[in-house]
Design a protein around this motif. Sequence first.
Motif, PDB file in Angstrom:
ATOM      1  N   THR A  16       0.771  -1.197  -0.003  1.00 24.15           N
ATOM      2  CA  THR A  16       0.110   0.011   0.207  1.00 24.15           C
ATOM      3  C   THR A  16       0.939   1.289   0.087  1.00 24.15           C
ATOM      4  O   THR A  16       0.410   2.193  -0.517  1.00 24.15           O
ATOM      5  CB  THR A  16      -0.888   0.092   1.249  1.00 24.15           C
ATOM      6  OG1 THR A  16      -0.269  -0.204   2.376  1.00 24.15           O
ATOM      7  CG2 THR A  16      -2.118  -0.997   1.070  1.00 24.15           C
ATOM      8  N   SER A  19       2.009   1.774  -3.607  1.00 28.74           N
ATOM      9  CA  SER A  19       0.687   2.104  -4.532  1.00 28.74           C
ATOM     10  C   SER A  19       0.640   3.345  -4.132  1.00 28.74           C
ATOM     11  O   SER A  19       0.259   4.435  -5.114  1.00 28.74           O
ATOM     12  CB  SER A  19      -0.460   1.222  -4.528  1.00 28.74           C
ATOM     13  OG  SER A  19      -1.047   1.373  -3.312  1.00 28.74           O
ATOM     14  N   THR A  20       0.685   4.093  -2.779  1.00 28.78           N
ATOM     15  CA  THR A  20       0.613   5.437  -2.529  1.00 28.78           C
ATOM     16  C   THR A  20       1.245   6.209  -3.280  1.00 28.78           C
ATOM     17  O   THR A  20       1.217   7.314  -3.718  1.00 28.78           O
ATOM     18  CB  THR A  20       0.551   5.555  -1.121  1.00 28.78           C
ATOM     19  OG1 THR A  20      -0.656   4.806  -0.688  1.00 28.78           O
ATOM     20  CG2 THR A  20      -0.003   6.873  -0.788  1.00 28.78           C
ATOM     21  N   ILE A  23       0.653   6.590  -6.936  1.00 28.57           N
ATOM     22  CA  ILE A  23      -0.298   7.687  -7.050  1.00 28.57           C
ATOM     23  C   ILE A  23       0.100   9.197  -6.899  1.00 28.57           C
ATOM     24  O   ILE A  23      -0.367  10.005  -7.766  1.00 28.57           O
ATOM     25  CB  ILE A  23      -1.600   7.173  -6.241  1.00 28.57           C
ATOM     26  CG1 ILE A  23      -2.261   5.817  -6.505  1.00 28.57           C
ATOM     27  CG2 ILE A  23      -2.705   8.076  -6.287  1.00 28.57           C
ATOM     28  CD1 ILE A  23      -2.725   5.791  -7.912  1.00 28.57           C
ATOM     29  N   MET A  68      -8.301   6.790 -11.524  1.00 29.05           N
ATOM     30  CA  MET A  68      -8.355   5.852 -10.241  1.00 29.05           C
ATOM     31  C   MET A  68      -9.624   4.911 -10.676  1.00 29.05           C
ATOM     32  O   MET A  68      -9.304   3.665 -10.265  1.00 29.05           O
ATOM     33  CB  MET A  68      -8.498   6.657  -8.713  1.00 29.05           C
ATOM     34  CG  MET A  68      -7.246   7.163  -8.262  1.00 29.05           C
ATOM     35  SD  MET A  68      -6.032   5.853  -7.948  1.00 29.05           S
ATOM     36  CE  MET A  68      -6.859   5.168  -6.624  1.00 29.05           C
ATOM     37  N   PHE A  72      -6.520   2.181 -12.527  1.00 27.58           N
ATOM     38  CA  PHE A  72      -5.583   2.169 -11.450  1.00 27.58           C
ATOM     39  C   PHE A  72      -6.345   1.075 -10.522  1.00 27.58           C
ATOM     40  O   PHE A  72      -5.676   0.077 -10.110  1.00 27.58           O
ATOM     41  CB  PHE A  72      -5.193   3.143 -10.711  1.00 27.58           C
ATOM     42  CG  PHE A  72      -4.440   4.029 -11.395  1.00 27.58           C
ATOM     43  CD1 PHE A  72      -3.591   3.797 -12.556  1.00 27.58           C
ATOM     44  CD2 PHE A  72      -4.165   5.541 -11.114  1.00 27.58           C
ATOM     45  CE1 PHE A  72      -2.845   4.708 -13.176  1.00 27.58           C
ATOM     46  CE2 PHE A  72      -3.394   6.245 -11.757  1.00 27.58           C
ATOM     47  CZ  PHE A  72      -2.798   5.830 -12.957  1.00 27.58           C
ATOM     48  N   TRP A  73      -7.596   1.164 -10.392  1.00 28.33           N
ATOM     49  CA  TRP A  73      -8.551   0.422  -9.403  1.00 28.33           C
ATOM     50  C   TRP A  73      -8.366  -1.221  -9.653  1.00 28.33           C
ATOM     51  O   TRP A  73      -8.487  -1.732  -8.792  1.00 28.33           O
ATOM     52  CB  TRP A  73      -9.861   0.869  -9.350  1.00 28.33           C
ATOM     53  CG  TRP A  73     -10.652   0.282  -8.392  1.00 28.33           C
ATOM     54  CD1 TRP A  73     -11.609  -0.593  -8.100  1.00 28.33           C
ATOM     55  CD2 TRP A  73     -10.589   0.913  -6.969  1.00 28.33           C
ATOM     56  NE1 TRP A  73     -12.166  -0.650  -6.756  1.00 28.33           N
ATOM     57  CE2 TRP A  73     -11.637   0.297  -6.197  1.00 28.33           C
ATOM     58  CE3 TRP A  73      -9.908   2.094  -6.220  1.00 28.33           C
ATOM     59  CZ2 TRP A  73     -11.669   0.691  -4.718  1.00 28.33           C
ATOM     60  CZ3 TRP A  73     -10.180   2.340  -4.965  1.00 28.33           C
ATOM     61  CH2 TRP A  73     -10.937   1.613  -4.095  1.00 28.33           C
ATOM     62  N   GLN A  75      -5.826  -2.694 -11.317  1.00 23.35           N
ATOM     63  CA  GLN A  75      -4.439  -3.045 -11.253  1.00 23.35           C
ATOM     64  C   GLN A  75      -4.049  -3.941 -10.212  1.00 23.35           C
ATOM     65  O   GLN A  75      -4.431  -3.713  -9.194  1.00 23.35           O
ATOM     66  CB  GLN A  75      -3.273  -2.049 -11.589  1.00 23.35           C
ATOM     67  CG  GLN A  75      -3.704  -1.017 -12.772  1.00 23.35           C
ATOM     68  CD  GLN A  75      -3.794  -1.703 -13.908  1.00 23.35           C
ATOM     69  OE1 GLN A  75      -2.657  -2.513 -14.466  1.00 23.35           O
ATOM     70  NE2 GLN A  75      -4.780  -1.548 -14.822  1.00 23.35           N
ATOM     71  N   TRP A  77      -1.250  -4.010  -8.971  1.00 20.60           N
ATOM     72  CA  TRP A  77      -0.358  -3.398  -7.864  1.00 20.60           C
ATOM     73  C   TRP A  77      -1.473  -2.418  -6.748  1.00 20.60           C
ATOM     74  O   TRP A  77      -0.857  -2.047  -5.712  1.00 20.60           O
ATOM     75  CB  TRP A  77       0.620  -2.453  -8.395  1.00 20.60           C
ATOM     76  CG  TRP A  77       0.138  -1.554  -9.344  1.00 20.60           C
ATOM     77  CD1 TRP A  77       0.229  -1.780 -10.835  1.00 20.60           C
ATOM     78  CD2 TRP A  77      -0.330  -0.105  -9.366  1.00 20.60           C
ATOM     79  NE1 TRP A  77      -0.411  -0.535 -11.584  1.00 20.60           N
ATOM     80  CE2 TRP A  77      -0.742   0.376 -10.504  1.00 20.60           C
ATOM     81  CE3 TRP A  77      -0.458   0.852  -8.052  1.00 20.60           C
ATOM     82  CZ2 TRP A  77      -1.219   1.811 -10.692  1.00 20.60           C
ATOM     83  CZ3 TRP A  77      -0.780   2.018  -8.210  1.00 20.60           C
ATOM     84  CH2 TRP A  77      -1.363   2.441  -9.513  1.00 20.60           C
ATOM     85  N   MET A  78      -2.410  -2.366  -7.221  1.00 22.45           N
ATOM     86  CA  MET A  78      -3.620  -1.561  -6.124  1.00 22.45           C
ATOM     87  C   MET A  78      -4.175  -2.481  -5.433  1.00 22.45           C
ATOM     88  O   MET A  78      -5.130  -2.177  -4.638  1.00 22.45           O
ATOM     89  CB  MET A  78      -4.212  -0.605  -7.182  1.00 22.45           C
ATOM     90  CG  MET A  78      -3.692   0.578  -7.619  1.00 22.45           C
ATOM     91  SD  MET A  78      -3.387   1.642  -6.454  1.00 22.45           S
ATOM     92  CE  MET A  78      -5.260   2.083  -5.907  1.00 22.45           C
ATOM     93  N   ALA A  81      -4.529  -2.075  -1.604  1.00 23.38           N
ATOM     94  CA  ALA A  81      -4.985  -0.757  -1.009  1.00 23.38           C
ATOM     95  C   ALA A  81      -6.591  -0.759  -1.457  1.00 23.38           C
ATOM     96  O   ALA A  81      -7.343  -0.306  -0.381  1.00 23.38           O
ATOM     97  CB  ALA A  81      -4.488   0.384  -1.978  1.00 23.38           C
TER      98      ALA A  81
END
Length: 175
Positions: A16, A19-20, A23, A68, A72-73, A75, A77-78, A81
């Motif tokens: 997380t 990913s943060t 972003i 997002m 991204f949502w 993916q 890697w997300m 999160a």
Amino acid sequence: MFEIQPMNAETFRRQTRRSTVIIALIFLALAMALSTAAVTLFGEPGGDNLRFNVGGVFVAVLLMVALMRGTFWHQPWMAPAVYGWRLKRSLMSVTNVMHQVTAAVEAGDADAMKLLRFYHLGLSQMHELDGNSSDHGQLIREMEQHKARMQALGIDTEQTHLNPAWLDAVKQTPR
């Protein structure tokens, strides 16, 4: 229907954080690029271009929301999160009706007992994933008492799914 999944807390926090950072860097790049483009296209050399800078940042925010939700949502890697967000949303849906849940549990409602057990398990995992142990002792005591009551009534204590019907049933109970 949300399901609590086993997860390593250290791995969760590492993923997380990553990913943060991704972003944040994408947002920063977008905001800078869009602000620069707005000032270049519409600004005045040596003039007050604050509104164009703010406009660029605002457009970057809107673009990030779209990215997002649309890209991204979903993916890999997300995924941690997104899981954390969904866990917290599920817990909040129970928290919002907690006074009704506790009243229904006291009245012996099996669905409310399952809902409270899910809440306890989810909250425990959230504390573990976030590395928050401040209220964990109190939670463990409540969890064990509730688990014992469920076992005494023959109700399955492995409530890792949030069944929306349980929430609906609890919301229908008189206050």
